[in-house]
Design an enzyme around this catalytic site. Structure first.
Site, PDB file in Angstrom:
ATOM      1  N   SER A 123      21.873  68.592  36.869  1.00  0.00           N
ATOM      2  CA  SER A 123      22.867  67.558  37.197  1.00  0.00           C
ATOM      3  C   SER A 123      24.323  68.008  37.056  1.00  0.00           C
ATOM      4  CB  SER A 123      22.654  66.329  36.315  1.00  0.00           C
ATOM      5  OG  SER A 123      21.490  65.671  36.721  1.00  0.00           O
ATOM      6  N   LYS A 133      26.345  68.108  40.100  1.00  0.00           N
ATOM      7  CA  LYS A 133      26.825  66.875  40.750  1.00  0.00           C
ATOM      8  C   LYS A 133      28.353  66.755  40.773  1.00  0.00           C
ATOM      9  CE  LYS A 133      22.648  64.303  39.370  1.00  0.00           C
ATOM     10  NZ  LYS A 133      22.098  63.372  38.354  1.00  0.00           N
ATOM     11  N   TYR A 178      19.535  68.718  47.866  1.00  0.00           N
ATOM     12  CA  TYR A 178      19.738  68.232  46.492  1.00  0.00           C
ATOM     13  C   TYR A 178      18.847  69.014  45.507  1.00  0.00           C
ATOM     14  CZ  TYR A 178      19.448  65.210  42.401  1.00  0.00           C
ATOM     15  OH  TYR A 178      19.453  64.740  41.109  1.00  0.00           O
ATOM     16  N   TYR A 191      25.595  59.799  31.322  1.00  0.00           N
ATOM     17  CA  TYR A 191      24.748  58.655  31.693  1.00  0.00           C
ATOM     18  C   TYR A 191      24.944  57.463  30.753  1.00  0.00           C
ATOM     19  CZ  TYR A 191      22.808  62.549  34.222  1.00  0.00           C
ATOM     20  OH  TYR A 191      22.671  63.646  35.005  1.00  0.00           O
ATOM     21  N   VAL A 206      19.464  68.352  32.915  1.00  0.00           N
ATOM     22  CA  VAL A 206      18.183  68.121  32.261  1.00  0.00           C
ATOM     23  C   VAL A 206      17.473  69.430  31.844  1.00  0.00           C
ATOM     24  CG1 VAL A 206      16.671  68.015  34.281  1.00  0.00           C
ATOM     25  CG2 VAL A 206      16.318  66.418  32.387  1.00  0.00           C
TER      26      VAL A 206
END
Ligand code: DON
Length: 304
Positions: free
Chosen positions: A61, A64, A188, A239, A257
């Protein structure tokens, strides 16, 4: 500084036993929970590293925030934020429970999976050169042309990624996601499988802290972009733990992750951390302890 990093790693090592290595992407489950690496780059470009700083892992992530930068450079701010919000959320990173509600027209932010999939779809190019552009951009920011991706992790996520697939098809159905869903997901999954180390992560942190130095921007000024990236990292980079993290650590940070943490330290500095054992939010558990200690000992909290 090196001694400080060595000590902080050892003080936080016990935390690895309180977490768990991710296994919902099967290829991630073989990571060694004893590997802990840290890199800190200061304002003069002095680079300090400790522990498993050579270990390569997938960016997940943390990609991103860089795909968001590319999408903004390609489209401008207005077009990107028509499709994705900038609000924090108390939902986990892979939740799409709210997306099916009739009055929800976009994912909450670009850091949760749904928002990041939309962002990837906005990067210009066809399916193959879109990924190449992401890879080239990460190589540019880290000044590391040897960066590639893990075919094993990519295929592992591609074959087990039903949850991401479900949210992407839902967004396609609602007109949030335009284009070929499988192509977008493919990019992705590949972007998440790009392999880096903690030095690369610290360089990404420093790049953002330096105001995205070196980017050629037309639609949006570097200053505006940098404020936005730091704000998004602070409000949603961790998050549903972002609020508490902002208070306790106060460093705009992105987690992945596979166990990476990338910190944007004010004053042209960057932090990269790796430790694959995760907490319930999907954030590196010892990594959190380490960045908390660094924030305290080096006085890095932006609210101080
Ligand atoms: O899409 C996924 O689930 C992963 N490729 C990335 C998720 C992730 O890194 C969440 N971060 N802690």
């Amino acid at each position: 500084m090196k001694q400080l990093l060595d000590r902080i790693i050892e003080e936080n090592r016990y935390l690895t036993e309180l977490g768990k290595v991710a296994d919902y992407i099967p290829a991630l489950s073989t990571a060694n929970p004893d590997d802990i690496g840290v890199c800190y780059i200061d304002e003069k470009n002095n680079l300090y590293k400790s522990g498993a700083y050579n270990t390569k892992f997938t960016i997940q992530s943390i990609s991103k925030i860089l795909t968001l930068t590319l999408a903004i450079m390609d489209n401008g701010l207005d077009r990107v934020f028509e499709k994705v919000g900038v609000e924090g959320t108390d939902e986990p990173f892979n939740s799409f429970v709210k997306l099916d509600s009739p009055n929800v027209t976009k994912p909450a932010n670009p850091m949760i999976n749904a928002g990041a999939i939309v962002v990837t779809s906005l990067i210009k190019g066809d399916s193959s050169n879109r990924f190449q552009r992401i890879l080239d951009f990460i190589r540019l920011v880290t000044d590391n042309d040897s960066i590639g991706y893990s075919e094993e992790v990519y295929l592992s996520e591609k074959t087990t990624g039903s949850r991401n697939r479900a949210m992407a098809y839902l967004m396609s159905n609602k007109g949030i996601l335009d284009g070929d869903v499988e192509d977008i997901l493919d990019t992705y999954f590949k972007q998440c499988s790009i392999e880096i180390d903690v030095v690369d992560l610290a360089k990404i942190g420093k790049f953002i802290s330096e105001g995205c130095k070196g980017l050629e921007l037309s639609d949006v000024s570097k200053k505006e972009l940098t404020i936005l990236l730091k704000g998004i990292l602070l409000t949603s980079g961790m998050y549903d733990y972002s609020g508490r993290y902002a208070i306790e650590v106060g460093i705009p940070t992105k987690s992945g992750v596979s166990g990476g943490l990338m910190g944007v330290v004010p004053g042209n500095r960057g932090i990269g951390i790796y430790s694959p054992s995760l907490d319930i939010h999907g954030n590196s558990i010892a990594g959190l302890g380490i960045i908390k200690s660094l924030s305290k000992e080096l006085n890095l909290n932006i609210f101080n």
